[in-house]
Design a protein around this motif. Structure first.
Motif, PDB file in Angstrom:
ATOM      1  N   VAL A   1       0.829  -1.207   0.000  1.00 19.58           N
ATOM      2  CA  VAL A   1       0.000   0.000   0.000  1.00 19.58           C
ATOM      3  C   VAL A   1       0.866   1.260   0.000  1.00 19.58           C
ATOM      4  CG1 VAL A   1      -1.841   1.231   1.232  1.00 19.58           C
ATOM      5  CG2 VAL A   1      -1.736  -1.277   1.319  1.00 19.58           C
ATOM      6  N   GLY A   2       1.991   1.184   0.709  1.00 19.49           N
ATOM      7  CA  GLY A   2       2.872   2.343   0.816  1.00 19.49           C
ATOM      8  C   GLY A   2       3.456   2.413   2.212  1.00 19.49           C
ATOM      9  N   GLY A   3       4.048   3.556   2.529  1.00 28.99           N
ATOM     10  CA  GLY A   3       4.652   3.648   3.839  1.00 28.99           C
ATOM     11  C   GLY A   3       5.038   5.065   4.192  1.00 28.99           C
TER      12      GLY A   3
ATOM     13  N   VAL B   1      -4.174   2.898   7.312  1.00 26.87           N
ATOM     14  CA  VAL B   1      -4.920   2.403   6.149  1.00 26.87           C
ATOM     15  C   VAL B   1      -5.507   1.014   6.391  1.00 26.87           C
ATOM     16  CG1 VAL B   1      -3.662   3.759   4.450  1.00 26.87           C
ATOM     17  CG2 VAL B   1      -2.797   1.519   5.120  1.00 26.87           C
TER      18      VAL B   1
ATOM     19  N   VAL C   1       5.729   7.258   1.230  1.00 22.55           N
ATOM     20  CA  VAL C   1       5.737   6.483   0.001  1.00 22.55           C
ATOM     21  C   VAL C   1       4.276   6.156  -0.307  1.00 22.55           C
ATOM     22  CG1 VAL C   1       6.576   4.409  -1.160  1.00 22.55           C
ATOM     23  CG2 VAL C   1       8.016   5.541   0.548  1.00 22.55           C
ATOM     24  N   SER C   2       3.651   7.029  -1.067  1.00 22.89           N
ATOM     25  CA  SER C   2       2.205   6.900  -1.298  1.00 22.89           C
ATOM     26  C   SER C   2       1.990   6.077  -2.560  1.00 22.89           C
ATOM     27  CB  SER C   2       1.585   8.281  -1.436  1.00 22.89           C
ATOM     28  OG  SER C   2       2.252   9.006  -2.450  1.00 22.89           O
ATOM     29  N   TYR C   3       2.255   4.775  -2.407  1.00 25.77           N
ATOM     30  CA  TYR C   3       2.228   3.900  -3.579  1.00 25.77           C
ATOM     31  C   TYR C   3       0.788   3.667  -4.039  1.00 25.77           C
ATOM     32  CZ  TYR C   3       4.749   0.736  -6.641  1.00 25.77           C
ATOM     33  OH  TYR C   3       5.322   0.144  -7.726  1.00 25.77           O
TER      34      TYR C   3
ATOM     35  N   LEU D   1      -3.252   5.878   0.172  1.00 22.63           N
ATOM     36  CA  LEU D   1      -2.285   6.603   0.995  1.00 22.63           C
ATOM     37  C   LEU D   1      -2.050   8.021   0.471  1.00 22.63           C
ATOM     38  CD1 LEU D   1      -0.980   5.563   3.580  1.00 22.63           C
ATOM     39  CD2 LEU D   1       1.106   5.151   2.314  1.00 22.63           C
TER      40      LEU D   1
END
Lengths: 417, 417
Positions: free
Chosen positions: A300-302, A347, B304-306, B310
């Motif tokens: 999702v991301g980080g 999230v 890190v808005s993959y 996010l």
């Protein structure tokens, strides 16, 4: 058959380019069942090139050359080999026609030196160049085989795959091909793995067992020669079963993939998602996850919470945990847990992994360089934390921490964590 | 002095890894005024290694080995050289102490094979290993010099730069040393840079001008031989002034540092801070920033808005901008601006850089692979966005996008943006 790869080019000796051709050819020859015993690099100098040929002839049956077939005066491979063998040089008419046609179609004037690219050592088989002008050479003299390929990888590779391989298969004959299985391990060092397998490694004959280490992961290559996939599989089976049994908690793949690929596959298959809260690794784990095409459904991301401010604002870590005389501090098990839980909550991902530590070179919060905490928050489970003391320089510690975090996630995904 | 680089390792002959050490050492030796005449790769086999030593001794004055100093039975370089020279093997106590301490501090049990990493050829000078355990060896016997370095690049490079170079300078003596200035460029390709400097490159004699390209950055090495720093400086000056004049908007350093180091220095000197909002680069820019020791004051962190989720939750990008038939989408100038502004607002940093794009291999939102937007939000300025169409594979696009984002920040920090 023993082979030596001889790369010709002063640019290699000056370090201007890396000899990636040697790697490509080593792999390609291994697949044909040809063992590479040496790789040599020599400059654009006829005398030294002839000496390299003389040495190569003594210790190998096949010499594979790259480079030195181009149009300039520096391109000497063909001339050096002809001189060494006491042979003449002949013109390869089809290549010459191709060159003159190419110049005509471009409307450019023919540069005489380009003629050199159409020359063959007398008696050599010409090898077609689909992506350039210089013709390849293949010949066998007094039991030694010579294969001359161009230097630019985009010309060398197709020539090797096409006419080169065909010629090599003829000279190798219907011999047995090497079959290998790559075993990939995480969460264990090279020496630790050797300890587990020491008797197998000591006793190895066929299959052979070759361990080697990269940063944060270890590979073992189990190989045998066989005339079919089926025969190879049955020869490898016993060794593989034994290795699997002993290394089960570390063996993450039986093919040459990094652990992040194995993880993305597991997440995707399980339809689960992960988020990351990275401090000392500074985005390295996220970066590794996103090297994998199609990772977007699982990753999702980080947050790269490099400062306390962002640990607090983006991950809800209480400032009282981060700062103050009695606070555990940014590098602590408490903070690792809070980071992972804060990230997961953002999230509602299935997992969140956190990493906080001292990468160095200086210590931080009075804590030693190499101290790293890895947290793992998982839906419906109690968040866990792991304390590590890693060695190495800043980059080494960061890489090991990142790989360890991935290993922690792999353990959880395979029901071992 | 003539040198030969001998890399030891079956993994090289199998094509499992590329011999990047040979390139690194070739450059490093050239800088010391030592000419590399050959590079050889030989497997983990004592007999063949001894033969390679014998051949090397005939054709070079200095043999530089990499690999084969580790703990396993395959690590044979030390033993082969000792056997070849008829010398014994001795224990280097300080290294042995370091190894036992390391194991004690980790709480692990000492693995006996690790002792091998503390061994020296009798009479050899030990070379400190700052990033690993195996001690290096340097010795001169009968007019031939031997330098034994570890195989892993992260151990080999610092050892070569520190104790290795010191020892080499002693054996080279006060000859005319090569003096070089490395000029580092961003935001321009190798051919673009060559166009700017073509007349200088064509006319070069002394100083020499050697350009070479890495992923996303270009280096030019301007070199001359001189007997003192002062003499070298005066010989190099005219060329440097001319290059500076022509390349001013791209020349970010006159030493061999990556652009992220130049940026952290500028931010620190200006007491300004940056945050990052990364999508397609997946944390790569954050990771690069945090490779720099002491980056914590300047680099606050990032997201890190993959996923779109996010981008919305952590960066406040409106979902209506990201999804829906008429929405600009995740890969758009609007989203790049919203990401940068959302990131900057989170912690009120001086700058925020955003990157969103299609890294491939598949297109996304009907947009082509290689389309990348870079946003830059700066305190008290209007947020700007840049649209790029990058070429290459997934990793190439990601690296170029990351380097371009850093270049954008560098332009802003130097008042050019």
């Amino acid at each position: 058959m023993r082979a030596e790869i001889i790369a010709v080019g002063t640019e290699l000796l000056l370090g201007q380019i890396v000899n990636t051709n040697a790697q490509y050819l080593s792999r390609g020859l291994a697949e044909l069942g040809i063992d590479v015993y040496y790789q040599t690099v020599v400059g654009d100098n006829e005398e030294r090139l002839k000496q390299a040929i003389a040495i190569g002839r003594e210790r190998a049956d096949l010499l594979v050359f790259t480079g030195g077939l181009g149009p300039t005066m520096d391109d000497l491979t063909r001339d050096a080999l002809a001189a060494y063998l006491g042979r003449g040089i002949v013109l390869h008419e089809p290549t010459m026609n191709k060159i003159t046609e190419m110049f005509a179609s471009r409307g450019g004037s023919f540069v005489e030196s380009n003629r050199r690219q159409a020359l063959l050592v007398e008696g050599a088989t010409p090898l077609r160049n689909d992506t350039g002008l210089a013709v390849g050479n293949a010949l066998s003299v007094d039991g030694t085989h010579y294969l001359l390929l161009p230097g630019p990888p985009r010309e060398m590779k197709p020539m090797f795959q096409n006419d080169g391989s065909t010629w090599l298969k003829q000279i190798v004959g219907p011999a047995e091909t090497l079959h290998s299985v790559m075993l990939k391990f995480a969460g264990i060092g090279e020496s630790g793995l050797e300890d587990l397998l020491i008797d197998l490694i000591r006793a190895q004959a066929d299959p052979t067992i070759a361990p080697y280490a990269q940063e944060g992961e270890v590979t073992i290559r189990v190989s045998t020669k066989a005339s079919s996939e089926q025969e190879a599989a049955s020869k490898l089976e016993g060794t593989l079963i034994e290795i699997r049994k002993r290394t089960e908690a570390h063996l993450y793949a039986e093919e040459n993939i990094p652990i992040e690929v194995a993880i993305i596959r597991l997440l995707t298959a399980q339809r689960r998602t992960v988020t990351l809260a990275e401090s000392c690794t500074g985005g390295m784990v996220s970066q590794l996850m996103t090297t994998v095409p199609g990772s977007a459904d699982a990753f999702v991301g980080g947050v790269v919470s490099y400062s306390n401010q962002l640990k607090h604002l983006a991950l809800n870590v209480p400032m009282s945990m981060l700062e103050g005389t009695d606070a555990p501090g940014a590098v602590s098990g408490e903070t690792a847990i809070a980071m992972a839980e804060g990230m997961r909550a953002t999230v509602d991902s299935d997992f969140a992994i956190s990493i906080t530590g001292v990468a160095g070179p200086a210590s931080s919060e009075g804590k030693p360089v190499g101290l790293v905490y890895i947290g793992i928050a998982e839906r419906n489970k109690v968040t866990r934390v792991e304390q590590l003391q890693l060695s190495g320089d800043r980059e080494g510690i960061r890489i090991r921490a990142a790989k360890r975090a991935l290993y922690t996630l792999w353990l959880a995904l395979t029901g071992r964590g």
